[in-house]
Design a protein around this motif. Structure first.
Motif, PDB file in Angstrom:
ATOM      1  N   LEU A   1       0.812  -1.167   0.050  1.00  0.00           N
ATOM      2  CA  LEU A   1       0.027  -0.102  -0.087  1.00  0.00           C
ATOM      3  C   LEU A   1       0.749   1.100  -0.005  1.00  0.00           C
ATOM      4  O   LEU A   1       1.991   1.241   0.443  1.00  0.00           O
ATOM      5  CB  LEU A   1      -0.999   0.006   1.199  1.00  0.00           C
ATOM      6  N   SER A   2       0.286   2.270  -0.772  1.00  0.00           N
ATOM      7  CA  SER A   2       1.131   3.411  -0.608  1.00  0.00           C
ATOM      8  C   SER A   2       1.551   4.069   0.613  1.00  0.00           C
ATOM      9  O   SER A   2       2.734   4.594   1.068  1.00  0.00           O
ATOM     10  CB  SER A   2       0.366   4.656  -1.688  1.00  0.00           C
ATOM     11  N   ARG A   3       0.538   3.848   1.631  1.00  0.00           N
ATOM     12  CA  ARG A   3       0.730   4.449   2.999  1.00  0.00           C
ATOM     13  C   ARG A   3       1.769   3.599   3.846  1.00  0.00           C
ATOM     14  O   ARG A   3       2.316   3.999   4.832  1.00  0.00           O
ATOM     15  CB  ARG A   3      -0.652   4.532   3.640  1.00  0.00           C
ATOM     16  N   LEU A   4       2.279   2.564   3.133  1.00  0.00           N
ATOM     17  CA  LEU A   4       3.162   1.573   3.774  1.00  0.00           C
ATOM     18  C   LEU A   4       4.371   1.642   3.075  1.00  0.00           C
ATOM     19  O   LEU A   4       5.566   1.061   3.265  1.00  0.00           O
ATOM     20  CB  LEU A   4       2.772   0.151   3.719  1.00  0.00           C
ATOM     21  N   ALA A   5       4.676   2.433   1.892  1.00  0.00           N
ATOM     22  CA  ALA A   5       5.773   2.281   0.977  1.00  0.00           C
ATOM     23  C   ALA A   5       6.866   3.409   1.664  1.00  0.00           C
ATOM     24  O   ALA A   5       7.112   4.384   0.896  1.00  0.00           O
ATOM     25  CB  ALA A   5       5.473   2.759  -0.503  1.00  0.00           C
ATOM     26  N   ASN A   6       7.452   2.861   2.665  1.00  0.00           N
ATOM     27  CA  ASN A   6       8.744   3.518   3.389  1.00  0.00           C
ATOM     28  C   ASN A   6       9.405   2.860   3.940  1.00  0.00           C
ATOM     29  O   ASN A   6       8.984   1.976   4.863  1.00  0.00           O
ATOM     30  CB  ASN A   6       8.083   4.727   4.213  1.00  0.00           C
ATOM     31  N   PHE A   7      10.767   2.381   3.603  1.00  0.00           N
ATOM     32  CA  PHE A   7      11.573   1.426   4.086  1.00  0.00           C
ATOM     33  C   PHE A   7      11.752   1.527   5.617  1.00  0.00           C
ATOM     34  O   PHE A   7      11.804   0.315   6.347  1.00  0.00           O
ATOM     35  CB  PHE A   7      13.008   1.138   3.550  1.00  0.00           C
ATOM     36  N   ASP A   8      11.932   2.599   6.304  1.00  0.00           N
ATOM     37  CA  ASP A   8      12.165   3.025   7.690  1.00  0.00           C
ATOM     38  C   ASP A   8      10.677   2.521   8.450  1.00  0.00           C
ATOM     39  O   ASP A   8      10.972   1.869   9.481  1.00  0.00           O
ATOM     40  CB  ASP A   8      12.569   4.261   7.934  1.00  0.00           C
ATOM     41  N   LEU A   9       9.670   2.852   7.917  1.00  0.00           N
ATOM     42  CA  LEU A   9       8.600   2.335   8.494  1.00  0.00           C
ATOM     43  C   LEU A   9       8.293   0.646   8.669  1.00  0.00           C
ATOM     44  O   LEU A   9       7.870   0.275   9.779  1.00  0.00           O
ATOM     45  CB  LEU A   9       7.315   3.000   7.689  1.00  0.00           C
ATOM     46  N   VAL A  10       8.802   0.126   7.401  1.00  0.00           N
ATOM     47  CA  VAL A  10       8.774  -1.292   7.370  1.00  0.00           C
ATOM     48  C   VAL A  10       9.880  -1.899   8.288  1.00  0.00           C
ATOM     49  O   VAL A  10       9.593  -2.896   8.888  1.00  0.00           O
ATOM     50  CB  VAL A  10       8.957  -1.856   5.930  1.00  0.00           C
ATOM     51  N   PHE A  11      11.094  -1.521   8.545  1.00  0.00           N
ATOM     52  CA  PHE A  11      12.031  -1.773   9.276  1.00  0.00           C
ATOM     53  C   PHE A  11      11.735  -1.769  10.722  1.00  0.00           C
ATOM     54  O   PHE A  11      11.856  -2.707  11.544  1.00  0.00           O
ATOM     55  CB  PHE A  11      13.394  -1.096   9.091  1.00  0.00           C
ATOM     56  N   THR A  12      11.084  -0.545  11.050  1.00  0.00           N
ATOM     57  CA  THR A  12      10.645  -0.444  12.651  1.00  0.00           C
ATOM     58  C   THR A  12       9.290  -1.229  12.771  1.00  0.00           C
ATOM     59  O   THR A  12       9.124  -1.076  13.893  1.00  0.00           O
ATOM     60  CB  THR A  12      10.670   0.969  12.649  1.00  0.00           C
ATOM     61  N   TYR A  13       8.718  -1.520  11.925  1.00  0.00           N
ATOM     62  CA  TYR A  13       7.403  -2.279  12.211  1.00  0.00           C
ATOM     63  C   TYR A  13       7.389  -3.261  13.104  1.00  0.00           C
ATOM     64  O   TYR A  13       6.576  -3.218  14.026  1.00  0.00           O
ATOM     65  CB  TYR A  13       6.819  -2.657  10.886  1.00  0.00           C
ATOM     66  N   ARG A  14       8.393  -4.288  13.132  1.00  0.00           N
ATOM     67  CA  ARG A  14       8.575  -5.344  13.722  1.00  0.00           C
ATOM     68  C   ARG A  14      10.219  -5.208  14.320  1.00  0.00           C
ATOM     69  O   ARG A  14      10.925  -6.315  14.473  1.00  0.00           O
ATOM     70  CB  ARG A  14       8.418  -6.662  13.343  1.00  0.00           C
ATOM     71  N   ARG A  15      10.493  -4.081  14.660  1.00  0.00           N
ATOM     72  CA  ARG A  15      12.039  -3.763  14.984  1.00  0.00           C
ATOM     73  C   ARG A  15      12.216  -4.617  16.524  1.00  0.00           C
ATOM     74  O   ARG A  15      11.352  -4.130  17.339  1.00  0.00           O
ATOM     75  CB  ARG A  15      12.311  -2.445  15.234  1.00  0.00           C
TER      76      ARG A  15
END
Length: 676
Positions: free
Chosen positions: A310-324
């Motif tokens: 999804l466009s609202r999830l299209a950010n590497f830092d957001l994905v990295f920290t999601y389950r950091r």
């Protein structure tokens, strides 16, 4: 020694031939007869599967003073939070704020906090608690040792161990014994976690020693006591329902056909091949400098699948920290797509579990992971000595390749299957964490076992209102608005009336009799209240649907149509004892994800606190049944009439700090909309 008795079921030669063409046969499917067992072990409660539900079963059994044998295919306790790598607790805000959980789950959370000095050492944003998988195994091991000491029970822990055969009584009602195989590295062979599961699982289920493993054959039997009731209980807390398949009790797999109980089902008929996606998780570390990244030789096969989704999830830092899961230095505040987080800093460790990433989502007869009963027959796994775990090894292998390819996509990829070009940018300042001392505890860096969202689900015994077998269904928990035009148009008139009657609460009889039009009935705003509730859970109905084409990574592939229709919020719900009691066998209980739920309900009944609650119930029920010389089915066989022993069991659960109902649960309380 008498082996398990297989119940004969007719299957046409055409069906077996058709199924066989979709299955890669095992090289040694009918293993050689075992040598004399190396040892015989007595148990009062045999727990098969060391995930959270299995640990909870053992925990309560030990506190009750029982001898518990606990078997696990890997060498770590904890399942989801350890060997499967998903060490980010899935919880709902209201239940978490009230700390309304089973006593063992509360102890687990407290020990995580004491271990790190905080509950969320990863500073993730998906959960209030993200941590390192190898620490979860250590914490749970100590919990069981402490429970053994406090309750004066006895723990017999068998890591790297699988059940190979069951010894079932001639009348088919009692499991009298089990044959297990424990494996250790052969002399000169590498350590136990060197190779991924697909390269070891078939070896683990064969009796013979190999170049990889030295095997120990264990005969598990009950203690000798004089009683007409079962002498021991076997509890299936495996990730895919292995024992219910091996024991050949009735079960469901995959999609349930549309009915008034499951009105959002994606098909009119059952589809046993479409189970939720499974995931090999991995850990990656943020680095200060760019790291060399090597493209896997199979990357181009899987890369057409990957996406931020999804466009609202299209950010590497957001994905990295999601389950950091580890963050020694807190980064600067950041925000993307409405989500606030702290930016990654060098040394941060992220665990990846992403739908359009390392999820692997087969859904056809050619690639489904969990074999159906017909497929088990066709491969000989229901023959004496033929059991090999019930999984398709090829799909495990491809899921491993898919996961390693997803890591490369994260750090070097520039494509996006759902959002198109120009979205994904390389992120070379990261490295895959591998090695025995890595968070996943494996040389290859993937989790020891895939995170399983769905397995075989038993069909409970016939019960009032459900003569075909008890189950917990979509309408028992979902908050969905069934006045939606979709249901009016899709469901036949009679089915729609049944649906509205089932949801009408105190007005149900009037709807059935036609005194109130279906659309005028007031819908109950709570989940179904079960008189035999022995545990609780709360989570959204969350889907990771199977894919239409085989293989899942086929370019342009799509999710199974309609699978996400059932997704959405759920009311706080209960675990019925009838959902844990299989048909046919009287001393088999089921915990974890294999209880009697529908495909849609299972999407909520699969998270961490639920697994613990179901296991706590199973351990308590088994200990109660042994103490009172009563089989579990006898506690519920007269419902809806009063069951005094059932009430005594429920009082015991509550006294022990294992809730069976949420606060203010009542047919008259309709104020559940505020539960988040």
């Amino acid at each position: 020694m008498k082996r398990r008795h297989k119940v004969a079921v007719q299957t046409s030669l055409f069906s077996i031939s058709l199924i066989s063409t979709c299955i890669a046969p095992y090289s040694n499917i009918v293993a050689a007869p075992p040598r004399t067992p190396d040892k015989t072990v007595n148990c009062e409660i045999l727990v098969v599967g060391g995930g959270l539900s299995g640990v909870a079963t053992a925990y309560e059994g030990l506190l009750a003073g029982r001898t518990v044998c606990l078997l696990e295919i890997t060498d770590w306790l904890g399942g989801q939070i350890s060997s499967q790598g998903t060490s980010a607790l899935d919880e709902r805000p209201t239940q978490r704020s009230l700390q309304f959980y089973s006593r063992g789950y509360l102890e687990l959370r407290d020990r995580i906090r004491r271990k790190y000095g905080e509950l969320n050492p990863g500073n993730c944003w998906v959960s209030d608690s993200c941590f390192l998988p190898h620490d979860a195994h250590t914490i749970l091991t100590q919990m069981l040792l402490d429970a053994e000491k406090r309750g004066k029970g006895k723990l017999q822990w068998f890591p790297n161990t699988v059940i190979k055969e069951l010894e079932i009584s001639p009348d088919g009602k009692i499991i009298n014994g089990a044959i297990a195989i424990q494996h250790q590295p052969a002399k000169g062979a590498p350590s136990i976690n060197t190779f991924p599961l697909s390269q070891t699982i078939e070896d683990a289920y064969t009796y013979q020693n190999s170049s990889q493993f030295t095997k120990s054959i264990i005969h598990l039997v009950p203690k000798e006591v004089k009683t007409k009731a079962p002498k021991w209980y076997v509890v299936d807390t495996s990730e895919t329902g292995e024992i219910i398949a091996l024991a050949d009790v009735p079960y469901r797999l995959g999609i349930d056909g549309r009915s008034y109980l499951e009105p959002s089902a994606s098909g009119a008929t059952n589809d046993p091949y479409c189970t939720q996606g499974f995931t090999y998780t991995f850990a990656m570390e943020a680095t200060k400098e760019p790291q060399p990244q090597t493209m896997p030789p199979f990357y181009l096969q899987y890369s057409p699948y990957f996406s931020y989704e999804l466009s609202r999830l299209a950010n590497f830092d957001l994905v990295f920290t999601y389950r950091r899961i580890w963050s020694p230095t807190k980064g600067q505040p950041a925000k993307f797509g409405g989500v606030s987080f702290t930016a990654p800093t060098p040394g941060d460790i992220s665990m990846q579990n992403w739908t359009w990433g390392n999820d692997y989502r087969p859904g056809t007869p050619a690639d489904n992971l969990i074999y159906t009963r017909q497929q088990l027959q066709a491969t000989g796994q229901l023959n004496p000595g033929g059991w090999m775990g019930g999984l398709r090894t090829e799909s495990l292998r491809k899921a491993e390749e898919n996961a390693l390819s997803f890591y490369y996509w994260l750090v070097a990829g520039t494509t996006d299957s759902q959002l198109g070009p120009g979205v994904k940018q390389p992120q070379p300042n990261n490295r895959l964490l591998t090695g025995i001392n890595s968070p996943m505890g494996t040389v290859h860096g993937l989790s020891k076992y895939p995170y399983m969202r769905e397995g075989r689900r038993i069909i409970g015994r016939p019960s009032w209102g459900q003569p075909g077998g008890f189950g917990i269904w979509e309408i028992d928990i979902s908050r969905r608005d069934y006045n939606d035009e979709y249901y009016r148009k899709t469901l036949p008139a009679d089915m729609y009336r049944q649906l509205k009657a089932a949801l009408a609460g105190l007005e149900a009889v009037s709807v059935i009799e036609g005194k109130i039009p279906p659309d005028q009935a007031m819908r109950r705003t709570r989940s179904t209240i079960f008189p035999d509730a022995v545990g609780i859970g709360h989570y959204a109905i969350d889907f990771h649907p199977c894919m239409v084409q085989s293989p899942p990574e086929t370019p342009g592939n799509t999710e199974h149509p309609g699978e996400r229709r059932g997704a959405g919020q759920a009311y706080p719900f209960q675990i019925a004892l009838r959902a844990m009691i299989p048909q046919k066998i009287d001393n088999l209980l089921v915990g974890g994800k294999s209880i009697a739920t529908s495909h849609i309900a299972a999407a909520a009944y699969r998270v961490h606190s639920f697994e613990w609650s179901a296991g706590a119930a199973a351990g308590t029920v088994a200990a109660f049944a042994l103490k009172n010389a009563v089989a579990p089915y006898q506690l519920v066989d007269n419902l809806p009439q009063p069951e005094p022993q059932l009430e005594a069991l429920k009082r015991l659960l509550e006294k022990n700090g294992n809730p069976t109902a949420f606060p203010d649960t009542s047919i008259f309380n309709q104020n559940w909309e505020n539960w988040k």
